[in-house]
Write a protein that holds these residues in place. Structure first.
Motif, mmCIF file in Angstrom:
data_model
loop_
_atom_site.group_PDB
_atom_site.id
_atom_site.type_symbol
_atom_site.label_atom_id
_atom_site.label_comp_id
_atom_site.label_asym_id
_atom_site.label_seq_id
_atom_site.Cartn_x
_atom_site.Cartn_y
_atom_site.Cartn_z
ATOM 1 N N VAL A 35 83.965 38.828 55.501
ATOM 2 C CA VAL A 35 82.465 38.203 55.742
ATOM 3 C C VAL A 35 81.647 39.018 56.502
ATOM 4 O O VAL A 35 80.586 39.119 55.998
ATOM 5 C CB VAL A 35 82.601 36.770 56.360
ATOM 6 N N VAL A 36 82.007 39.789 57.502
ATOM 7 C CA VAL A 36 81.367 40.503 58.090
ATOM 8 C C VAL A 36 80.607 41.609 57.140
ATOM 9 O O VAL A 36 79.423 42.225 57.804
ATOM 10 C CB VAL A 36 81.866 41.207 59.367
ATOM 11 N N PHE A 37 81.122 42.134 56.038
ATOM 12 C CA PHE A 37 80.663 43.178 55.445
ATOM 13 C C PHE A 37 79.463 42.935 54.617
ATOM 14 O O PHE A 37 78.766 43.581 53.797
ATOM 15 C CB PHE A 37 81.571 43.861 54.857
ATOM 16 N N VAL A 38 78.902 41.612 54.607
ATOM 17 C CA VAL A 38 77.651 41.036 54.079
ATOM 18 C C VAL A 38 76.433 41.149 55.086
ATOM 19 O O VAL A 38 75.452 40.857 54.582
ATOM 20 C CB VAL A 38 77.735 39.753 53.267
ATOM 21 N N TYR A 39 76.734 41.509 56.213
ATOM 22 C CA TYR A 39 75.489 41.769 57.166
ATOM 23 C C TYR A 39 75.600 43.290 57.540
ATOM 24 O O TYR A 39 76.567 44.045 57.578
ATOM 25 C CB TYR A 39 75.863 40.885 58.381
ATOM 26 N N THR A 40 74.388 43.558 58.058
ATOM 27 C CA THR A 40 74.029 44.835 58.493
ATOM 28 C C THR A 40 74.837 45.049 59.856
ATOM 29 O O THR A 40 75.374 44.290 60.331
ATOM 30 C CB THR A 40 72.611 45.078 58.822
ATOM 31 N N GLU A 41 75.032 46.388 59.975
ATOM 32 C CA GLU A 41 75.623 46.882 61.277
ATOM 33 C C GLU A 41 75.121 46.500 62.459
ATOM 34 O O GLU A 41 75.695 46.258 63.544
ATOM 35 C CB GLU A 41 75.547 48.224 61.512
ATOM 36 N N ASP A 42 73.721 46.292 62.477
ATOM 37 C CA ASP A 42 72.811 45.637 63.623
ATOM 38 C C ASP A 42 72.438 44.172 63.525
ATOM 39 O O ASP A 42 71.519 43.991 64.042
ATOM 40 C CB ASP A 42 71.723 46.505 63.949
ATOM 41 N N THR A 43 73.076 43.394 62.514
ATOM 42 C CA THR A 43 72.551 42.217 62.281
ATOM 43 C C THR A 43 72.461 41.618 63.579
ATOM 44 O O THR A 43 73.026 41.719 64.530
ATOM 45 C CB THR A 43 73.671 41.412 61.504
#
Length: 156
Positions: A35-43
């Motif tokens: 799931v985390v990989f649909v968000y930017t590194e600095d989300t």
């Protein structure tokens, strides 16, 4: 180099609906590693009283969440869209380790970068204790079947 997460902004109604369903499907895996990989590194998030920043904090948040929200099943529905933003409403059901069932209702505001990754997620959520007989989400753990009713069809 960042890959593209289709669909990308600016969103049409069709691509916004697609993005919402992809998010629902990802969350229904209950797998923070995916799931985390649909968000930017600095989300940046606001989720009740939690304000995680970055993928690592989001990963920790999701791990805690799905460790206590057992048999989690989620439905998301498009509310509005424009440019690089999408608003959704959602409901999910889960039970705690004592066996008490809940239905959580809420709204999310999302913002995406040009590559289709979510940069901001602002969630407002309310939990309602329900009896097991009041449950409406019965599909096997994982992706909601296409033929399962959506929130509007369930009058939620």
């Amino acid at each position: 180099m960042m890959t593209i997460k289709l669909p990308v902004p600016p969103f049409t109604k069709a691509t916004a609906i697609q993005k919402v369903r992809l998010a629902e499907d990802a969350w229904n895996t209950r797998d923070p590693d995916k799931v985390v990989f649909v968000y930017t590194e600095d989300t940046r998030w606001r989720n009740r009283t939690d304000f995680p920043v970055g993928r690592e904090q989001v990963h920790q948040f999701l791990t805690r969440k799905w460790g206590r929200e057992l048999e989690y099943r989620l439905i998301k529905e498009l509310w509005a869209y424009g440019g690089n933003r999408i608003a959704v409403r959602f409901a999910y059901e889960y039970h705690n380790d004592a066996g008490q069932w809940f239905r959580a209702y809420g709204n999310e505001n999302w913002e995406f970068n040009a590559e289709g990754y979510m940069t901001h997620r602002h969630a407002s959520i309310n939990d309602l204790p329900i009896s097991e007989s009041e449950r409406k989400f019965f599909w096997p753990i994982g992706r909601r079947p296409d033929e399962h009713p959506e929130l509007s069809e369930l009058a939620l």
